[in-house]
Each structure stands twice: as C-alpha cells, then as structure tokens.
Design a protein around this motif. Structure first.
Motif, PDB file in Angstrom:
ATOM      1  N   LEU B  32       0.838  -1.215   0.000  1.00 56.74           N
ATOM      2  CA  LEU B  32       0.000   0.000   0.000  1.00 56.74           C
ATOM      3  C   LEU B  32       0.871   1.263   0.000  1.00 56.74           C
ATOM      4  N   TYR B  39       1.739   6.412  -6.975  1.00 57.75           N
ATOM      5  CA  TYR B  39       0.598   7.058  -7.642  1.00 57.75           C
ATOM      6  C   TYR B  39      -0.134   8.078  -6.772  1.00 57.75           C
ATOM      7  N   GLY B  40       0.346   8.302  -5.575  1.00 55.17           N
ATOM      8  CA  GLY B  40      -0.458   9.084  -4.626  1.00 55.17           C
ATOM      9  C   GLY B  40      -0.303  10.578  -4.700  1.00 55.17           C
ATOM     10  N   GLU B  41       0.694  11.062  -5.452  1.00 53.13           N
ATOM     11  CA  GLU B  41       0.977  12.489  -5.375  1.00 53.13           C
ATOM     12  C   GLU B  41      -0.123  13.353  -5.976  1.00 53.13           C
ATOM     13  N   GLY B  42      -0.761  12.840  -7.019  1.00 50.78           N
ATOM     14  CA  GLY B  42      -1.857  13.608  -7.616  1.00 50.78           C
ATOM     15  C   GLY B  42      -1.355  14.768  -8.437  1.00 50.78           C
ATOM     16  N   LEU B  44      -2.159  18.596  -8.486  1.00 52.99           N
ATOM     17  CA  LEU B  44      -2.927  19.714  -7.938  1.00 52.99           C
ATOM     18  C   LEU B  44      -2.384  21.062  -8.366  1.00 52.99           C
ATOM     19  N   SER B  45      -1.261  21.039  -9.077  1.00 48.69           N
ATOM     20  CA  SER B  45      -0.799  22.317  -9.600  1.00 48.69           C
ATOM     21  C   SER B  45      -1.439  22.511 -10.970  1.00 48.69           C
ATOM     22  N   SER B  46      -1.777  23.756 -11.263  1.00 47.22           N
ATOM     23  CA  SER B  46      -2.396  24.037 -12.554  1.00 47.22           C
ATOM     24  C   SER B  46      -1.372  23.820 -13.661  1.00 47.22           C
ATOM     25  N   PRO B  47      -1.822  23.366 -14.841  1.00 50.61           N
ATOM     26  CA  PRO B  47      -0.870  23.194 -15.925  1.00 50.61           C
ATOM     27  C   PRO B  47      -0.284  24.546 -16.333  1.00 50.61           C
ATOM     28  N   PHE B  49       0.640  27.604 -18.416  1.00 54.81           N
ATOM     29  CA  PHE B  49       0.070  28.240 -19.600  1.00 54.81           C
ATOM     30  C   PHE B  49       0.525  29.683 -19.638  1.00 54.81           C
ATOM     31  N   VAL B  50       0.471  30.232 -20.819  1.00 53.66           N
ATOM     32  CA  VAL B  50       0.885  31.619 -20.977  1.00 53.66           C
ATOM     33  C   VAL B  50      -0.376  32.465 -21.037  1.00 53.66           C
ATOM     34  N   TYR B  51      -0.463  33.413 -20.134  1.00 53.49           N
ATOM     35  CA  TYR B  51      -1.624  34.294 -20.133  1.00 53.49           C
ATOM     36  C   TYR B  51      -1.600  35.122 -21.411  1.00 53.49           C
ATOM     37  N   GLN B  52      -2.703  35.070 -22.151  1.00 51.42           N
ATOM     38  CA  GLN B  52      -2.694  35.690 -23.472  1.00 51.42           C
ATOM     39  C   GLN B  52      -3.336  37.064 -23.527  1.00 51.42           C
ATOM     40  N   GLY B  53      -3.885  37.483 -22.418  1.00 55.15           N
ATOM     41  CA  GLY B  53      -4.569  38.771 -22.436  1.00 55.15           C
ATOM     42  C   GLY B  53      -5.800  38.727 -23.311  1.00 55.15           C
ATOM     43  N   PHE B  54      -6.219  39.893 -23.787  1.00 58.70           N
ATOM     44  CA  PHE B  54      -7.453  39.928 -24.593  1.00 58.70           C
ATOM     45  C   PHE B  54      -7.199  40.553 -25.952  1.00 58.70           C
TER      46      PHE B  54
END
Lengths: 407, 54
Positions: B32, B39-42, B44-47, B49-54
């Motif tokens: 166990l 496999y337990g770490e999961g 939880l951090s966001s992938p 990415f580059v903020y592209q603005g508008f």
C-alpha cells in the motif's frame, strides 16, 4: 484469523494505512492553519488546484479572501493588496486567490468546493469587464480555463451535497463545453455527462456513482494536504514565516499621487496612459481614433450576449445556495481608451447595467467603481487591468469592505 | 550461523498464526505504501500556460 490469514492481514494493513492517512490529514490541517498567514504574503498559484489553504484562510478572522482574475493579478507591484497589507496596518491582510485567466466558471467551482466552509464568510469576488467586452463570444479563453482547471474542485462541484441539482446540472453542462479539461478524466467525464442529462436512467447512474465520487474527492483532498504541506515546507523562508504586524493609519489621499507618478513613469512608451508592459500588445488599436459612437452597436451586442454572464449566474447560484457573504467588486471600464475605439461612454455603461441586472436577483451587493472610469491611470490598459494608482483605490475599497464600511 | 538462527526464528514466528498474520499485514502495508508513493501524489498544480490577455 487462522483460516483466512490473508484477508485478515489485508484488512489490518488497510486499516493502519487509513488511520495513518487520517492522522496526516489532521496534522496537515493544523500545519496549514499555522502558516496560512505566511502563505498569504507569497505567490501560491502553484497549488491553486487545491483548496486546503483557502479553507484554512476562511477560518482566520484577520484574512480577507479575494477571488478574481487578471484584473487583480497581472501587474506585479508592491501596491498589490496581498503585499500592501502584509503588515496588517489596519488589522487585516488579504488572501488573494485571483489568478491570471480566471473566470466565473472557475470561481463557481472553487466556491462549490468550499461548501459549508463558505457559509456566512465575507469574501470579495473581483470582476472586470474584459471577458464580456473583448473575448470572442464573451467567453473565457479555453487555454485560460484549462490553465485554471482543478479536478478536485470539479468533482466537488458535481458531488456537492450543499447545492441544488439544477445548479450542478447547469455547471456540468458548461464544464462539458471544455473537453480539453476532461481528457484522461474518465470518471469525471462520466459524472458530468450523467449530471448534465435529463434522462432518468442517467440520473440514476449518477447517483450510483456517488460513493465512488466521494472516494475520489477524499483521495484528492489528502493529495491536496500533501501538496500544501510540501509547498509550505519548501517555499517559505524563516523570514517569511515571521508575520510582522504594525498598526498604522493609512493616508490614502497622499498615496494616490505617489502611485500616479510611479504609474506615469511606466507609461512613457505612449501617450494613452497604457502601461509599457501592455503597450506592445495593443498598440495597433491606437493608430487612429474611430468615429465617436461608431462601434456602439457592436459593443452593446457583445456585452448583451457574452457567455461569461451565464457563468456568473452559476457562480451567483452557488453563492446563494451556500449562504456566503460575498461582495462583488468590479473594476471600471477605461472610458477614454474605449472612446478612442469608437465606443461612447453611454454604450460602455451597458456593462454596468448588465452587471447589476444579472446580480440583482441574487441580492449580492456590488461595488462597481464606476466613478473611476475617467480617472487617469486607474487602469493600465483597455482590459481594465488595475494599475499602481488603481491599486490604491482598490486597497482603500478592500479596507472599507473588511471593516464593514462598504457596501 | 547468524543467518541460520535468524531464518529459524523467522520460520518459527511465521508458523505461529499470530506471527503469520503480522508478517502478512506488514507485507500488504508495504504494498500500500508503495502504491501511495508511486501514484499518490496527484496533480494539484495548474498546468503551465501563458496568459494571453485579450
């Protein structure tokens, strides 16, 4: 025991493992409570997919939670609320969960995940007009949504016992419109599809999946505690852990011109008051002014039909059903820059009208900072990202919200 | 000599019903723990990415 040693031993091992996990969760929760004030002062976006820290922050009387998007996150300045209030000058500090590319659908899931922990808690939901007025179809950019997606929060939204089925169904339908976030998420996809459907068989299958959903959430929560525990251990220096509390009066009127001078120094590449960091991205829009009001009809259509309003309604439903004490803080339109684009001030006001019309049925108070639309250097670009000077006004507003002077 | 003594002690303990369950429980517990480490770490951090603005 003699006849079935493997079963007995397996059960014993499982019991010990579960006990250990439970004990770790309790220890980690206390650890998070102890260090949440220190985390509030540092960039913690790398663990924004979890919610353990947010739960810890909600328990603190001297932390004001802010949810939002780039309007309150893009400019890196000491005047940002989570740095400006870091010494608790008026008795509180901000715990900011505003993220680049954040949107109402992401925030709805965050709120849903907090569930009962949110009940009665004062939280600021910061909004801006950018998605409604500039994004195609007024919808969150798919990469931004994907970049802010959290499996844990999505599962909590789907299996929350505190939300109505109607709200969960609306959220599931919207979440399914972003299939990129559901790749390799077989169980979550199954749950959302069944939840989004009106067929009785699908509904029955969804309820049958409930124990498995809850088990997934329980596992993800332990993972969240582990990630948070590791983040605190490896990212906080001894100096950052020592919280300095220095009570003092803030002279807001003195700070405004100081911040304005600093902002002006950062706009010397153009004559429009646009921050140098943003000018190269939008300078093509400022070659020649458009005729006054020539773009009003397009602008009003975009605002009226923006899909972000649908997501805001989902967020508002979650807020109402969880009984959270939320204040909506909207940053203002940058009126002169939009006029240059051919959108009159009266057309720009449609944003505020729509905002109030959408929010009014839910009784959530709004501070729209409408009066700052023509204040020079409040926003640093067309998308209403808050400038250094704008932060002084925003901080003053947050201070008033925390102390119950607003709304 | 020592290895032989240890082997005999282990076998004696293993043939005791209580001892056998204890060893098996440790064995399953180790599995166990291994699974949790693997496999337990999961995620939880966001992938990134580059903020592209508008």
């Amino acid at each position: 025991m003699k006849q079935t040693p493997h079963i007995f031993a397996g059960a014993l091992a499982l019991f010990v493992a579960l006990l250990g996990t439970f004990a770790f969760s309790i220890y980690a929760t206390r650890f998070e409570q102890k260090y949440v004030h220190a985390v509030a002062g540092v960039d913690h976006e790398s663990i924004s997919g979890g919610n353990a820290l947010e739960r810890a922050a909600l328990q603190q009387d001297d932390l004001l939670m802010i949810y939002g998007a780039s309007e309150l996150a893009l400019l890196d300045t000491p005047l940002q609320a989570n740095r400006f209030f870091s010494t608790y000058p008026t008795g509180f500090m901000v715990f900011s969960d505003a993220t680049l590319g954040g949107s109402s659908l992401t925030i709805a899931q965050k709120f849903a995940a907090l569930g009962e922990d949110l009940r009665g808690k004062r939280v600021v939901l910061a909004l801006g007009p950018a998605i409604m007025t500039m994004a195609p179809e007024g919808e969150v950019n798919i990469r931004h949504y994907t970049g802010n997606f959290s499996t844990l929060n999505a599962l909590e939204m789907a299996y929350s016992p505190h939300l109505s089925v109607d709200t969960q169904q609306l959220a599931a339908q919207r979440m399914l419109e972003f299939p990129e976030t559901l790749q390799d998420q077989t169980f979550l996809t199954f749950a959302l599809k069944k939840l989004a459907s009106d067929k009785p068989l699908d509904r029955a299958l969804f309820y049958l999946s409930w124990p498995l959903g809850k088990l997934q959430i329980a596992i993800a929560k332990v993972q969240d505690h582990y990630a948070t525990f590791n983040f605190i251990r490896h990212n906080l220096s001894a100096e950052q852990v020592q919280i300095k509390r220095e009570a003092r009066d803030i002279d807001w009127e003195t700070l405004v011109p100081i911040a304005e001078i600093e902002q002006i120094q950062n706009t010397d590449t153009n004559t429009f008051g646009i921050d140098n960091s943003q000018w190269h991205k939008i300078k093509e829009l400022f070659v020649k002014p458009r005729e006054h009001g020539s773009k009003d009809a397009d602008f009003i259509y975009d605002v009226e039909h923006a899909r972000e309003w649908e997501d805001l309604e989902i967020t508002l439903r979650v807020i109402q059903e969880l009984g959270a004490d939320v204040v909506i803080l909207s940053v203002p339109m940058n009126v002169p820059l939009w006029e240059y684009q051919g959108v009159s001030e009266s057309a720009q006001n449609k944003y505020y009208e729509k905002l109030h019309a959408v929010v009014a049925p839910y009784g959530v108070p709004i501070i729209d900072l409408h009066e700052f639309g023509r204040t020079p250097y409040f926003s640093m670009d067309l998308a209403s990202h808050t400038s250094r000077k704008g932060w002084i006004y925003v901080n003053q507003t947050l201070d008033a919200i925390f102390h119950g002077l607003l709304p | 000599m020592l290895i032989k003594h240890l082997t005999q002690s282990f076998m004696a303990f293993y043939h005791n019903p209580f001892g056998r369950v204890l060893w098996l429980a440790l064995y399953y517990f180790a599995i166990l723990v291994g699974l949790i480490l693997l496999y337990g770490e999961g995620q939880l951090s966001s992938p990134d990415f580059v903020y592209q603005g508008f």
